[in-house]
Every structure is written in C-alpha cells, then in structure tokens.
Motif scaffolding. Structure first.
Motif, mmCIF file in Angstrom:
data_model
loop_
_atom_site.group_PDB
_atom_site.id
_atom_site.type_symbol
_atom_site.label_atom_id
_atom_site.label_comp_id
_atom_site.label_asym_id
_atom_site.label_seq_id
_atom_site.Cartn_x
_atom_site.Cartn_y
_atom_site.Cartn_z
ATOM 1 N N SER A 115 0.827 -1.209 0.000
ATOM 2 C CA SER A 115 0.000 0.000 0.000
ATOM 3 C C SER A 115 0.861 1.259 0.000
ATOM 4 O O SER A 115 0.580 2.211 -0.730
ATOM 5 N N ALA A 116 1.914 1.267 0.810
ATOM 6 C CA ALA A 116 2.692 2.493 0.990
ATOM 7 C C ALA A 116 3.654 2.763 -0.157
ATOM 8 O O ALA A 116 3.882 3.915 -0.519
ATOM 9 N N SER A 117 4.235 1.725 -0.758
ATOM 10 C CA SER A 117 5.240 1.940 -1.799
ATOM 11 C C SER A 117 4.670 1.847 -3.206
ATOM 12 O O SER A 117 5.088 2.593 -4.098
ATOM 13 N N PHE A 118 3.724 0.965 -3.431
ATOM 14 C CA PHE A 118 3.219 0.717 -4.782
ATOM 15 C C PHE A 118 2.061 1.633 -5.165
ATOM 16 O O PHE A 118 2.046 2.235 -6.242
ATOM 17 N N ARG A 120 -0.235 21.088 0.179
ATOM 18 C CA ARG A 120 -0.151 20.466 1.496
ATOM 19 C C ARG A 120 -1.325 20.849 2.382
ATOM 20 O O ARG A 120 -1.615 20.146 3.345
ATOM 21 N N THR A 121 -1.978 21.942 2.063
ATOM 22 C CA THR A 121 -3.166 22.310 2.835
ATOM 23 C C THR A 121 -4.258 21.263 2.682
ATOM 24 O O THR A 121 -5.047 21.032 3.610
ATOM 25 N N GLU A 122 -4.308 20.635 1.518
ATOM 26 C CA GLU A 122 -5.306 19.576 1.307
ATOM 27 C C GLU A 122 -4.975 18.359 2.160
ATOM 28 O O GLU A 122 -5.869 17.720 2.728
ATOM 29 N N ILE A 123 -3.708 18.032 2.254
ATOM 30 C CA ILE A 123 -3.289 16.929 3.123
ATOM 31 C C ILE A 123 -3.619 17.248 4.576
ATOM 32 O O ILE A 123 -4.124 16.399 5.323
ATOM 33 N N PHE A 156 2.723 11.055 5.683
ATOM 34 C CA PHE A 156 4.136 11.025 5.306
ATOM 35 C C PHE A 156 4.320 10.352 3.946
ATOM 36 O O PHE A 156 5.104 10.823 3.109
ATOM 37 N N TYR A 157 3.601 9.249 3.723
ATOM 38 C CA TYR A 157 3.725 8.555 2.442
ATOM 39 C C TYR A 157 3.195 9.417 1.301
ATOM 40 O O TYR A 157 3.724 9.383 0.185
ATOM 41 N N ARG A 183 3.969 12.847 15.244
ATOM 42 C CA ARG A 183 3.203 14.094 15.228
ATOM 43 C C ARG A 183 4.135 15.309 15.225
ATOM 44 O O ARG A 183 3.903 16.276 14.483
ATOM 45 N N LYS A 184 5.169 15.254 16.023
ATOM 46 C CA LYS A 184 6.105 16.378 16.082
ATOM 47 C C LYS A 184 6.832 16.560 14.754
ATOM 48 O O LYS A 184 7.015 17.687 14.265
ATOM 49 N N ALA A 185 7.230 15.455 14.120
ATOM 50 C CA ALA A 185 7.958 15.539 12.860
ATOM 51 C C ALA A 185 7.069 16.058 11.732
ATOM 52 O O ALA A 185 7.500 16.887 10.922
ATOM 53 N N LEU A 186 5.819 15.581 11.669
ATOM 54 C CA LEU A 186 4.936 16.011 10.588
ATOM 55 C C LEU A 186 4.540 17.473 10.730
ATOM 56 O O LEU A 186 4.344 18.172 9.722
#
Length: 524
Positions: free
Chosen positions: A66-69, A300-303, A374-375, A436-439
């Motif tokens: 799911s995350a890579s493909f 990124r606002t949509e994310i 993140f993905y 959470r802190k990193a994102l």
C-alpha cells in the motif's frame, strides 16, 4: 462537499464494510477455534504457526504494498495508463519470484524458523509447530500475491472485494473445523492448517475477477531499471517495516510469550483479534481511502485538511473502543469466545491483555493516519526511523515486564502476559508523539481540541460503567447465556455513548444520527 471528498468518504465506508465483514467472520473463526482448542498446548501451536502468514499478509497488504506501490501506480495511471500497467507487471513478477524463493526457503528451514519464532517450545509441542508451519507455507505465497491484487484494485478505487476477500480464508478454516474433526488436538490443528491453505487459494482467486479488466498491458517482466519501478523498490523496505510495525511487534511478542505458561500465546491471539479491530476497521478504512487522494494532492493544505478530519473521525470511534477494552474486556471476550474449552477464567485473562492494550489504542490508530500523510509526501524514511524506535522499546519493555520482573517480584502469570501488551502500548505512545512532532514541521494540521476529547471520554466512561453494571446485575439470571447478557450490556454502552455525544453536540455523532434518520421510512 466536493466530489473528491464524497469519493474519499465513500471509499472509506466501502473499505470499512469489507473489513467489518472480514472481521465478523474472523470472530466466528476464532470462536470455533476457542471452542475446540481453548488455551491448550495445541492452541498455542496453532496460534504461533499462524503468526507467519498473518505477518506477511499484513506487511505486504496493508504495509509495503500500500505504501510503496499504490502512490506510484495511482499517480502514474492518471498520466499514462500503459506505463502504469507495465510497472504493475514488473512488480507482480518480482513479487512472484520473491514469494517462490520465500516458500522454498521456508520449507527447507522450518525447524530453524520454529526455533526462532517460538524458542520456548520443546518436545511434542515443537514438533507439532514444525508440521503446521510446513503445511502453511504454500499458502503464504498466495497471500502475498493476494496483496498485489489489493494494491492494484485499491489504486482503481475498488475497495470492497480485496478487503472482504479474507472472509473466504476464515470460512475455509471454519468449514474444516466442522467437517474434518479429530479427537487428537494436534491432528485437529493440522486439519485447520490445511483449511487455511485452501482459504489462501480462495482469497487470491476471488480477486482475479475484478482485477481482470486491469490486466491488459501487464506483462511478466523483471526489468526493474525503470524509474517508477526503482521508486517503488526504494520505498519498499522502509514502508515494509514502518507500516508493519504492529505485526512485527506481535511477532516478537509471540517469541517472548513462548517462554510463559501454557495458553499465553493463545490468549494474546484472542486479545489481538479484538484490539486490532478498531485499528483495522477505522484506521485502515480511512487511511486506505485517503492514500490515493493525498498521493495526487497538489497542495499540502489539502493533506492537512484530510488529516485533521480523519483524526476527528478516528477519535469518535477509537475512544469508546479503548474504554470498552479497559472496562468491558471480559464481557467482549465472553461474547466471542466463552464456549467449550474456553472458560470464564480465560475471558478474564484476555481482559487483562485488552486493558493493557487500550492505553495505546488511540496513539496507534492516529499514528497510522499520520504515517499515511508522510507517504503522501513521499517520505518513507521518517516513519521507518520511528518504527525502529517503537519496535526496540516494545521488545525491551516486553522482556522486562514478562520475563525479568516476575523473577524479582512475584506477579500472577496472567499479569506477566499482559505485560507484553503494556509494553506495546507504551512504545506506540512514544512513536505517535515522534510522528506528530515531525509532521508538524511540514504540514500545519490541527490537534484534537481538548473539549472534543473530553466529551468523547466522559460519554464513553458513563456508557461503559452502565454496561458493566448491567452485565453483572444480570449474572443472577442464570438461564440467560453469557453471550446474550454481554451483547445487551454492550448495546447499553453504545446507546448511552451515542446519546451523550449528541447531547454534547459532537459533529460526528450528529452526522451519524442524521444518516440513520434519512434511512428510516418517512412518516406522512
């Protein structure tokens, strides 16, 4: 509401429906296994042997595939469907080659693998585990290929069949239990393992029909040098580990539990089926439906907007789930498993594990959604790094709580088993705060308001306390089966929770209420 938002919400509902159907049949499967095997040595062996296919299916299905493909394939398909088909053909070919090698190695080195995953097994218990793992390995390859089908179908927003396909896997095991019984527990466990292999064939086969229209242009090829294929492969290992951290932790939990009393692995398995339900049903459904949309998002606002909405939706369902595990865990275990060789004492043992797991349930599901963001940003390195931290903390704490602490402080065996779940919860909390802190450095998303969380927690506590009282008050009514009393108590809990959240004007509760009202026949 925009068309894209409606599509995303519809996708989440479809994923949730598929997972719910699969989980319901899974509960029936576990009830059958609990009835015939209980918490015996044979139950430990069967549960440990199933760790391997479950680990690989979850890693490749909800994890690396799911995350890579999906982000690469979905983005490429919008621009050039033919190129997307060629990439899918190469990835499918590489997976087929990899699983063939995996199955061959598994069959050749089964004894060593059993010693690795269950070092505490010895004698007849170890030999039975070797037999079961050898039976199960051919089915593992089929489950990995089934994960490839899931990846392609999800990219085309075909969610229901791939997420409901495990129904056939569980159904095959249930049918085997009814029609191929044996008075010898280990022999019966072997029969169940053959049923799992048959179910793997069925799970893969049912996905071929909806996949057929998208096979045009997919050709067998090992040409991994194209840029899109290399992008998938470079993200594969980090996403494999970070997305599958729960399954990897469960793998190590099984190793530690093999040194504990008989029934420890079985009880962990029964509890895991319950505490992973909210994660899979709500966390996976929302994350899977939004992954495709966020992968093609231009801003990124949509994310951030999708992430904030998803966190609120998750909290609405996860808060009552966690509190029900903490206060009504024995009721849930009794409803699902208390029959035959599975006793009321076993239900209380499972309750201890559920209570320990409840402390990290919110962090685990919210962390899954943040990892999806993140993905979408094409960043697999950060979740990978924090997942390493989580697994390390989980293993060290589990060994301390379950193996070291009982030697210096006499604690009951059930508490030692629950220590494994406690370790996983604490590690999940650490990972969530790091994610959470990193994102927050890249995406300006909103944290859940304290008032919103307070309303959910208070409503769930009052509902759970009432359900607990109802269940124990009805104990004097011995003619009523325990599972009926349990269902009634859980129903009371759910009704009070929904009612109070309506009183507190929780948006998600109001939306649910309005949806139910629209489906009811109108009065003229």
């Amino acid at each position: 509401m925009t068309k894209k938002a409606k599509t995303s919400r519809s996708g989440a509902l479809i994923v949730g429906a598929g997972i719910l159907l699969s989980r319901l049949i899974g509960f029936l499967r576990e009830r059958v296994i609990a009835h015939y095997l209980g918490t015996t040595d044979a139950a430990d062996v069967f549960r440990a042997a199933l760790r391997i296919p479950n680990l690989l299916q979850n890693l490749f299905g909800e994890g690396a595939m799911s995350a890579s493909f999906i982000p690469v394939y979905a983005s490429l398909h919008e621009k050039n469907p033919q190129d997307a088909a060629r990439v899918a053909g190469v990835i499918g070919s590489l997976l087929t080659l990899m699983t063939s090698i995996l199955v061959l190695l598994g069959l050749l080195f089964t004894p060593q693998l059993v010693d690795l995953i269950t070092p505490g097994f010895a004698g007849e218990k170890r030999e039975a585990a070797i037999t079961l793992v050898r039976i199960l390995f051919p089915g593992i390859g089929l489950l990995v290929l089934s994960a490839f089908c899931l990846g392609v179908l999800n990219s085309h927003r075909k969610f229901f069949v791939p997420y409901a396909a495990p129904v056939l896997w569980s159904g095959a095991i249930i049918a085997t239990a009814f029609f191929w019984q044996s008075p010898h527990a280990y022999v019966f466990a072997e029969h169940l393992a053959w049923g799992a292999v048959i179910g793997s064939f069925l799970q893969l086969g049912i996905q071929v029909f909806p996949l057929w229209p998208y096979l045009h242009g997919m050709k067998l090829s090992l040409n991994w040098r194209s840029e899109p294929v290399q992008t998938v492969l470079t993200r594969f290992v980090p996403s494999l580990f970070s997305r599958g951290v729960v399954q990897i932790s469960a793998f190590f939990e099984s190793i530690i539990a093999s040194f504990l009393r008989t029934g420890a692995i079985a009880n962990l398995g029964y509890a895991q089926l319950l505490y992973t339900l909210p994660t899979s049903l709500f966390g996976s459904s929302i994350a899977a439906a939004k992954l495709v949309d966020m992968s093609v998002a231009e801003q990124r606002t949509e994310i951030a907007r999708n992430l904030t909405q998803g966190m609120r939706q998750l909290a609405f369902f996860i808060v009552p789930s966690a509190i029900s595990f903490l206060m009504l865990g024995h009721v849930l275990a009794a409803i699902l498993f208390q029959t035959g060789k599975f006793t009321a004492d076993d239900a209380h043992s499972v309750w201890l594990i559920l209570a320990a797991s409840s402390l990290g349930l919110m962090a685990s599901t919210q962390g899954r959604l943040i990892t999806t963001a993140f993905y979408a940003l094409k960043n697999t390195a950060t979740p990978f790094k924090f997942s390493v931290v989580r697994v390390t903390i989980s293993i060290l704490l589990a060994a301390f709580f379950s193996l070291f602490l009982p030697r210096i402080w006499p604690i009951p065996p059930d508490w030692a088993t629950a220590g494994i779940a406690m370790a996983s919860s604490l590690a999940g909390l650490v990972e969530f705060f790091l994610l959470r802190k990193a994102l927050s450095r890249d995406v300006a998303f909103e944290n859940l308001p304290a008032r919103y969380l307070g309303s959910l927690i208070l409503s769930a506590l009052i509902g759970a306390a009432t359900g607990y009282a109802v269940f124990h008050f009805a104990e004097s009514l011995t003619l009523i089966p325990v599972w009926i009393r349990g269902i009634f108590a859980v129903g009371v809990f759910g009704t009070i929770y929904l009612g109070l959240t309506l009183v507190f004007k929780v948006t998600e509760s109001q939306a649910f209420y309005q949806k139910v009202r629209r489906r009811l026949p109108s009065r003229k």
